[in-house]
Scaffold this active site. Structure first.
Site, mmCIF file in Angstrom:
data_model
loop_
_atom_site.group_PDB
_atom_site.id
_atom_site.type_symbol
_atom_site.label_atom_id
_atom_site.label_comp_id
_atom_site.label_asym_id
_atom_site.label_seq_id
_atom_site.Cartn_x
_atom_site.Cartn_y
_atom_site.Cartn_z
ATOM 1 N N GLN A 142 51.966 -30.354 26.475
ATOM 2 C CA GLN A 142 51.919 -31.131 27.719
ATOM 3 C C GLN A 142 51.920 -30.199 28.925
ATOM 4 O OE1 GLN A 142 55.185 -33.893 27.416
ATOM 5 N NE2 GLN A 142 54.115 -35.175 25.932
ATOM 6 N N ARG B 294 66.384 -36.422 19.327
ATOM 7 C CA ARG B 294 66.031 -36.807 17.944
ATOM 8 C C ARG B 294 66.880 -36.126 16.881
ATOM 9 N NH1 ARG B 294 59.439 -37.453 18.820
ATOM 10 N NH2 ARG B 294 59.603 -39.586 19.618
ATOM 11 N N ASP C 215 56.372 -33.995 16.307
ATOM 12 C CA ASP C 215 56.717 -35.417 16.377
ATOM 13 C C ASP C 215 57.078 -35.996 15.009
ATOM 14 O OD1 ASP C 215 56.302 -35.463 19.105
ATOM 15 O OD2 ASP C 215 54.208 -36.060 18.933
ATOM 16 N N ARG D 30 59.553 -43.441 17.437
ATOM 17 C CA ARG D 30 59.503 -42.706 16.161
ATOM 18 C C ARG D 30 60.827 -42.819 15.393
ATOM 19 N NH1 ARG D 30 54.428 -40.855 16.642
ATOM 20 N NH2 ARG D 30 53.856 -39.878 18.601
ATOM 21 N N SER E 252 47.395 -38.468 21.485
ATOM 22 C CA SER E 252 47.089 -37.339 22.371
ATOM 23 C C SER E 252 45.616 -37.357 22.786
ATOM 24 C CB SER E 252 47.367 -36.016 21.658
ATOM 25 O OG SER E 252 48.736 -35.873 21.409
ATOM 26 N N ARG F 61 43.756 -38.118 26.617
ATOM 27 C CA ARG F 61 42.855 -37.128 27.210
ATOM 28 C C ARG F 61 41.459 -37.698 27.405
ATOM 29 N NH1 ARG F 61 47.124 -34.794 24.792
ATOM 30 N NH2 ARG F 61 47.709 -32.633 25.291
HETATM 31 C C1 S3P Z 1 51.864 -34.132 23.234
HETATM 32 C C2 S3P Z 1 52.597 -32.975 23.114
HETATM 33 C C3 S3P Z 1 53.933 -32.924 22.493
HETATM 34 C C4 S3P Z 1 54.227 -34.167 21.674
HETATM 35 C C5 S3P Z 1 53.831 -35.427 22.385
HETATM 36 C C6 S3P Z 1 52.347 -35.415 22.711
HETATM 37 C C7 S3P Z 1 50.535 -34.073 23.886
HETATM 38 O O1 S3P Z 1 54.905 -32.842 23.525
HETATM 39 O O2 S3P Z 1 55.586 -34.213 21.334
HETATM 40 O O3 S3P Z 1 54.112 -36.567 21.608
HETATM 41 O O4 S3P Z 1 49.754 -35.039 23.763
HETATM 42 O O5 S3P Z 1 50.249 -33.047 24.524
HETATM 43 P P1 S3P Z 1 55.410 -31.437 24.122
HETATM 44 O O6 S3P Z 1 54.326 -30.871 24.941
HETATM 45 O O7 S3P Z 1 56.628 -31.809 24.942
HETATM 46 O O8 S3P Z 1 55.774 -30.601 22.916
#
Ligand code: S3P
Length: 448
Positions: free
Chosen positions: A180, A361, A330, A408, A34, A38
């Protein structure tokens, strides 16, 4: 030197993960996915050079890097550092070809946010897994801001989006707990006049907020009862940063569970990010009886970090509070593996979001673990797992576990294989490279 995206080899790559001896020594997992995404995106919007160390060089992050290059930023590796030369907020260029997002939902949704407030048109494509995932959740708020989406009746990739400049600032209450979606709206807000607001009824990972502030954006977070109200001022000017990316707790999770399950293990995982919005799994495993110690707690790149010492432990099943779900969203696949070998019952609920990840999942892990001899009941919003009480799982002597292009699932079932009598054969290990390219090598080293 630039590093291109590394597409999957054409043919699936099955692998049998055999029962393992104790996991010992010290390992370091790759950078947080993540935070890596960014750092490239915000670096690409700053004027000047952002330097990043510890970047995850997985396929998902490389897809983000390729997309930012296609929109005018320079992103390259020099020695151990990644250097990002940004174009400035508002300066993204029209990409000349489709943006191939591979398997990466984070790249897709966050980039849609960035593009929404630029006057450019982009086509998004992805692999078979990503092309089934819902994009309506970002299409809705970004359409309110003025972006337009074409070519996809059901809100899945491939699709074409047209950004708009100036976009319209909105106040948006998140209907799903999704970092996200939150990040997409905040990133769109950077190049939108006025104040863009996201209201989060359930807290999700806050890397975007931390990093936006670090780059100099005017971002405020207010708590109002259960809500977090996040505002960002548009027409922002971002200052380039030097970023050290901490190790990914979601990658560390596989080694933490492997060390808990395999008898005699005593493993140190160095430099693991422990942002409270990400560390739910470790809390849950401790509540189940897992010995997980934090050594040398410190700050790396504005995020809390520690080395984790993990020892083999007898685990006890528990009912997991659904309020913890966003902080370990996750990690459920590998938690299900841990629960399969605990004493008693583990109950999970409130996990509808797991059905729209890289695979469904809940269904995929229920099938995979049942196939390896675990006792699983699938419910609409979670799994109920009767553990073996510490006995090894049977494993899969004559069948292959289906991983559905989900990294995963592959790594979770690899861990199940280590703690089984017959081993577990997964049908395809290629997707592991999306988030953890050296997983197999690290596993070989730690479990030898
Ligand atoms: C993430 C947010 C999560 C996560 C993904 C990474 C991010 O998703 O499952 O692996 O970097 O913002 P969601 O926003 O769909 O929960």
């Amino acid at each position: 030197m630039t590093t291109p995206t590394a597409p999957h080899a054409a043919a699936p790559n099955p692998h049998r993960f055999m029962p393992s001896g104790p996991l010992k020594g010290r390992i370091r997992v790759p950078g947080d996915k993540s935070i890596s995404h960014r750092s490239i995106m915000l670096g690409a919007l700053a004027v000047g050079e952002t330097r990043v160390t510890g970047l995850l060089e997985g396929e998902d992050v490389l897809a983000t890097a390729a997309a930012m290059r296609a929109m005018g930023a320079q992103v390259r590796k020099s020695g151990e550092e990644w250097l990002v030369h940004g174009v400035g907020v508002g300066g993204l260029l029209q990409p000349q070809s489709a943006l191939d997002m591979g398997n990466s939902g984070t790249s897709t949704r966050l980039l849609m946010g960035l593009i929404a407030s630029h006057g450019i048109t982009a086509t998004f494509t992805g692999d078979a897994s990503l092309s089934q995932r819902p994009m309506g959740r970002v299409i809705e708020p970004l359409s309110q801001m003025g972006a337009q989406f074409h070519g996809s009746a059901d809100g899945t990739l491939p699709l074409v989006m047209e950004g708009i400049c100036p976009a319209v600032p909105i106040e948006y209450r998140l209907p799903v707990a999704s970092a996200q979606v939150k990040s997409a709206v905040l990133l769109a807000g950077l190049n939108t006049p006025g104040i863009t607001t996201v209201i989060e009824p359930v807290p999700t990972r806050d890397h975007s907020e931390r990093m936006l502030r670090g780059f100099g954006a005017e971002l405020d977070v207010e708590e109002a009862g259960e809500d977090r109200i996040i505002t960002v001022r548009g027409d922002a000017e971002l200052q380039p940063q030097t970023i050290e990316v901490p190790g990914d707790p979601s990658s560390a999770a596989f080694f933490v569970v492997a060390a808990l399950l395999v008898e005699g293990s005593d493993l140190v995982i160095e430099n693991v990010g422990l942002n409270p919005t990400r560390a739910g799994l470790f809390e849950v495993l401790r509540a189940m009886g897992g010995h997980i110690e934090e050594l040398d707690r410190r700050d790396v790149g504005g995020e809390p970090v520690a080395d984790l010492r993990v020892r083999h432990s007898a685990l006890t099943g528990i009912a997991i509070d659904p309020a913890l779900a966003p902080s370990m969203i996750d990690e459920f696949p590998v938690l299900f593996v841990a629960a399969s070998m605990a004493s008693g019952t583990t109950t999970t609920s409130g996990l509808d979001e797991l059905r729209v990840k890289e695979s469904d999942r809940l269904a995929v892990m229920a099938a995979a673990l049942s196939g390896a001899g675990a006792n699983i009941t699938e419910r609409e919003d979670g799994l109920v797992i009767e553990g073996t009480g510490g006995a090894l799982l049977r494993g899969t002597a004559n069948s292959r576990t289906k991983t559905h292009l989900d990294h995963r699932i592959a790594m979770s079932m690899a861990v199940a294989g280590l703690a089984s009598s017959d081993g577990v054969e997964v049908d395809d290990t290629r997707p592991i490279a999306t988030s953890f390219p050296n997983f197999m090598a690290l596993l070989d080293g730690a479990a030898s």
